[in-house]
Design a protein around this motif. Structure first.
Motif, PDB file in Angstrom:
ATOM      1  N   GLY A  37       0.760  -1.236   0.000  1.00 35.28           N
ATOM      2  CA  GLY A  37       0.000   0.000   0.000  1.00 35.28           C
ATOM      3  C   GLY A  37       0.795   1.293   0.000  1.00 35.28           C
ATOM      4  N   GLU A  38       2.116   1.220  -0.125  1.00 34.42           N
ATOM      5  CA  GLU A  38       2.942   2.428  -0.139  1.00 34.42           C
ATOM      6  C   GLU A  38       2.933   3.062  -1.534  1.00 34.42           C
ATOM      7  N   ASP A  39       2.803   4.390  -1.593  1.00 37.05           N
ATOM      8  CA  ASP A  39       2.839   5.105  -2.872  1.00 37.05           C
ATOM      9  C   ASP A  39       4.201   4.955  -3.532  1.00 37.05           C
ATOM     10  N   VAL A  40       4.185   4.800  -4.866  1.00 35.84           N
ATOM     11  CA  VAL A  40       5.403   4.640  -5.657  1.00 35.84           C
ATOM     12  C   VAL A  40       5.361   5.608  -6.828  1.00 35.84           C
ATOM     13  N   GLY A  41       6.481   6.239  -7.101  1.00 33.59           N
ATOM     14  CA  GLY A  41       6.645   7.046  -8.302  1.00 33.59           C
ATOM     15  C   GLY A  41       7.754   6.449  -9.145  1.00 33.59           C
ATOM     16  N   LEU A  42       7.408   5.965 -10.357  1.00 30.78           N
ATOM     17  CA  LEU A  42       8.404   5.438 -11.294  1.00 30.78           C
ATOM     18  C   LEU A  42       8.841   6.555 -12.219  1.00 30.78           C
ATOM     19  N   PHE A  43      10.142   6.752 -12.309  1.00 27.13           N
ATOM     20  CA  PHE A  43      10.741   7.743 -13.202  1.00 27.13           C
ATOM     21  C   PHE A  43      11.886   7.055 -13.930  1.00 27.13           C
ATOM     22  N   LEU A  44      11.537   6.181 -14.873  1.00 27.19           N
ATOM     23  CA  LEU A  44      12.533   5.372 -15.563  1.00 27.19           C
ATOM     24  C   LEU A  44      12.981   6.045 -16.847  1.00 27.19           C
ATOM     25  N   GLU A  45      14.136   5.615 -17.342  1.00 27.02           N
ATOM     26  CA  GLU A  45      14.654   6.145 -18.603  1.00 27.02           C
ATOM     27  C   GLU A  45      13.655   5.839 -19.720  1.00 27.02           C
ATOM     28  N   ARG A  46      13.374   6.838 -20.533  1.00 26.94           N
ATOM     29  CA  ARG A  46      12.415   6.666 -21.633  1.00 26.94           C
ATOM     30  C   ARG A  46      13.041   5.824 -22.752  1.00 26.94           C
ATOM     31  N   GLY A  47      12.164   5.160 -23.515  1.00 26.41           N
ATOM     32  CA  GLY A  47      12.610   4.393 -24.668  1.00 26.41           C
ATOM     33  C   GLY A  47      13.091   2.991 -24.353  1.00 26.41           C
ATOM     34  N   GLN A  48      12.933   2.542 -23.127  1.00 25.71           N
ATOM     35  CA  GLN A  48      13.348   1.203 -22.726  1.00 25.71           C
ATOM     36  C   GLN A  48      12.234   0.194 -23.020  1.00 25.71           C
ATOM     37  N   SER A  49      12.584  -1.071 -23.013  1.00 25.65           N
ATOM     38  CA  SER A  49      11.572  -2.113 -23.157  1.00 25.65           C
ATOM     39  C   SER A  49      10.673  -2.114 -21.920  1.00 25.65           C
ATOM     40  N   PRO A  50       9.464  -2.656 -22.040  1.00 25.15           N
ATOM     41  CA  PRO A  50       8.583  -2.725 -20.868  1.00 25.15           C
ATOM     42  C   PRO A  50       9.212  -3.541 -19.739  1.00 25.15           C
ATOM     43  N   LEU A  51       8.825  -3.238 -18.522  1.00 28.87           N
ATOM     44  CA  LEU A  51       9.260  -4.027 -17.370  1.00 28.87           C
ATOM     45  C   LEU A  51       8.725  -5.445 -17.536  1.00 28.87           C
ATOM     46  N   PHE A  52       9.509  -6.436 -17.124  1.00 30.00           N
ATOM     47  CA  PHE A  52       9.044  -7.807 -17.241  1.00 30.00           C
ATOM     48  C   PHE A  52       8.781  -8.395 -15.865  1.00 30.00           C
ATOM     49  N   ASP A  53       7.984  -9.430 -15.844  1.00 33.01           N
ATOM     50  CA  ASP A  53       7.637 -10.112 -14.613  1.00 33.01           C
ATOM     51  C   ASP A  53       8.905 -10.642 -13.946  1.00 33.01           C
ATOM     52  N   GLY A  54       9.106 -10.275 -12.686  1.00 34.38           N
ATOM     53  CA  GLY A  54      10.274 -10.721 -11.938  1.00 34.38           C
ATOM     54  C   GLY A  54      11.436  -9.752 -11.954  1.00 34.38           C
ATOM     55  N   GLU A  55      11.366  -8.715 -12.771  1.00 30.71           N
ATOM     56  CA  GLU A  55      12.437  -7.718 -12.836  1.00 30.71           C
ATOM     57  C   GLU A  55      12.506  -6.949 -11.520  1.00 30.71           C
ATOM     58  N   GLY A  56      13.676  -6.398 -11.239  1.00 34.30           N
ATOM     59  CA  GLY A  56      13.860  -5.617 -10.025  1.00 34.30           C
ATOM     60  C   GLY A  56      13.961  -4.138 -10.313  1.00 34.30           C
ATOM     61  N   LEU A  57      13.619  -3.357  -9.317  1.00 36.16           N
ATOM     62  CA  LEU A  57      13.744  -1.911  -9.362  1.00 36.16           C
ATOM     63  C   LEU A  57      14.412  -1.478  -8.069  1.00 36.16           C
ATOM     64  N   GLN A  58      15.258  -0.475  -8.139  1.00 37.44           N
ATOM     65  CA  GLN A  58      15.893   0.030  -6.924  1.00 37.44           C
ATOM     66  C   GLN A  58      15.372   1.421  -6.625  1.00 37.44           C
ATOM     67  N   ALA A  59      14.838   1.579  -5.415  1.00 36.18           N
ATOM     68  CA  ALA A  59      14.318   2.873  -4.979  1.00 36.18           C
ATOM     69  C   ALA A  59      15.462   3.754  -4.513  1.00 36.18           C
ATOM     70  N   GLU A  60      15.216   5.054  -4.464  1.00 38.12           N
ATOM     71  CA  GLU A  60      16.237   5.999  -4.003  1.00 38.12           C
ATOM     72  C   GLU A  60      16.711   5.704  -2.590  1.00 38.12           C
ATOM     73  N   ASP A  61      15.844   5.115  -1.754  1.00 40.98           N
ATOM     74  CA  ASP A  61      16.239   4.806  -0.373  1.00 40.98           C
ATOM     75  C   ASP A  61      16.965   3.461  -0.264  1.00 40.98           C
TER      76      ASP A  61
END
Length: 166
Positions: A37-61
């Motif tokens: 339930g925590e709010d998330v803001g995604l600001f990814l590099e434009r022009g990339q392939s879509p995120l895939f199932d199981g991929e990871g993302l690293q938050a600023e914290d």
């Protein structure tokens, strides 16, 4: 808000999950919430392939967020032979439909007009709910037609730049 700018390979361990449809996984800018339930803001590099199932993302914290493909209403398409399946894939591609390809089957987002077309071609269409991970495309940068002269336009591999010698 959990702010994310970085994509990672599939993580072995993660702190949070986001459950996203294919459309949401295709966006470089998105506001969503984690599974907890925590709010998330995604600001990814434009022009990339879509995120895939199981991929990871690293938050600023520093926290790691795992991407989970949310089940969607799909049509699971099968045919009696490879020729008919190839024919169905051709007609879907001719309509620029996002298409997931499997061994002996195709999947598309549920659409009654496309279902009628496929059934007219002799395909069997079963309504299912499953994660959707369509092909990204041969050029990797999304769908393009002729954009000659546009400064930001760029096909992926140089071998498809006709008239250019390597």
């Amino acid at each position: 808000m959990l702010v994310i700018h970085t994509r990672l390979p599939s993580p072995a361990l993660w702190d949070e999950e986001v459950h996203l449809t294919f459309e949401a996984r295709s966006k470089s800018r998105l506001r969503t919430v984690t599974a907890s339930g925590e709010d998330v803001g995604l600001f990814l590099e434009r022009g990339q392939s879509p995120l895939f199932d199981g991929e990871g993302l690293q938050a600023e914290d520093g926290r790691i967020v795992r991407v989970c493909a949310r089940p969607e209403a799909l049509l699971h398409v099968t045919c009696t032979d490879a020729y008919e399946l190839t024919r169905a894939a051709y007609h879907l591609g001719n309509r620029h439909v996002a298409l997931q390809v499997g061994n002996g089957w195709l999947r598309i987002l549920d659409d009654h007009v496309l279902k009628a077309m496929l059934e007219q071609l002799g395909a069997t269409c079963e309504a299912i709910s499953a994660p959707f991970q369509p092909e990204h495309g041969a050029y990797g940068g999304g769908h393009h037609h002729s954009h000659h002269g546009e400064a930001d336009f760029n096909y992926g591999p140089r071998l498809h730049h006709f008239g250019v010698r390597l």
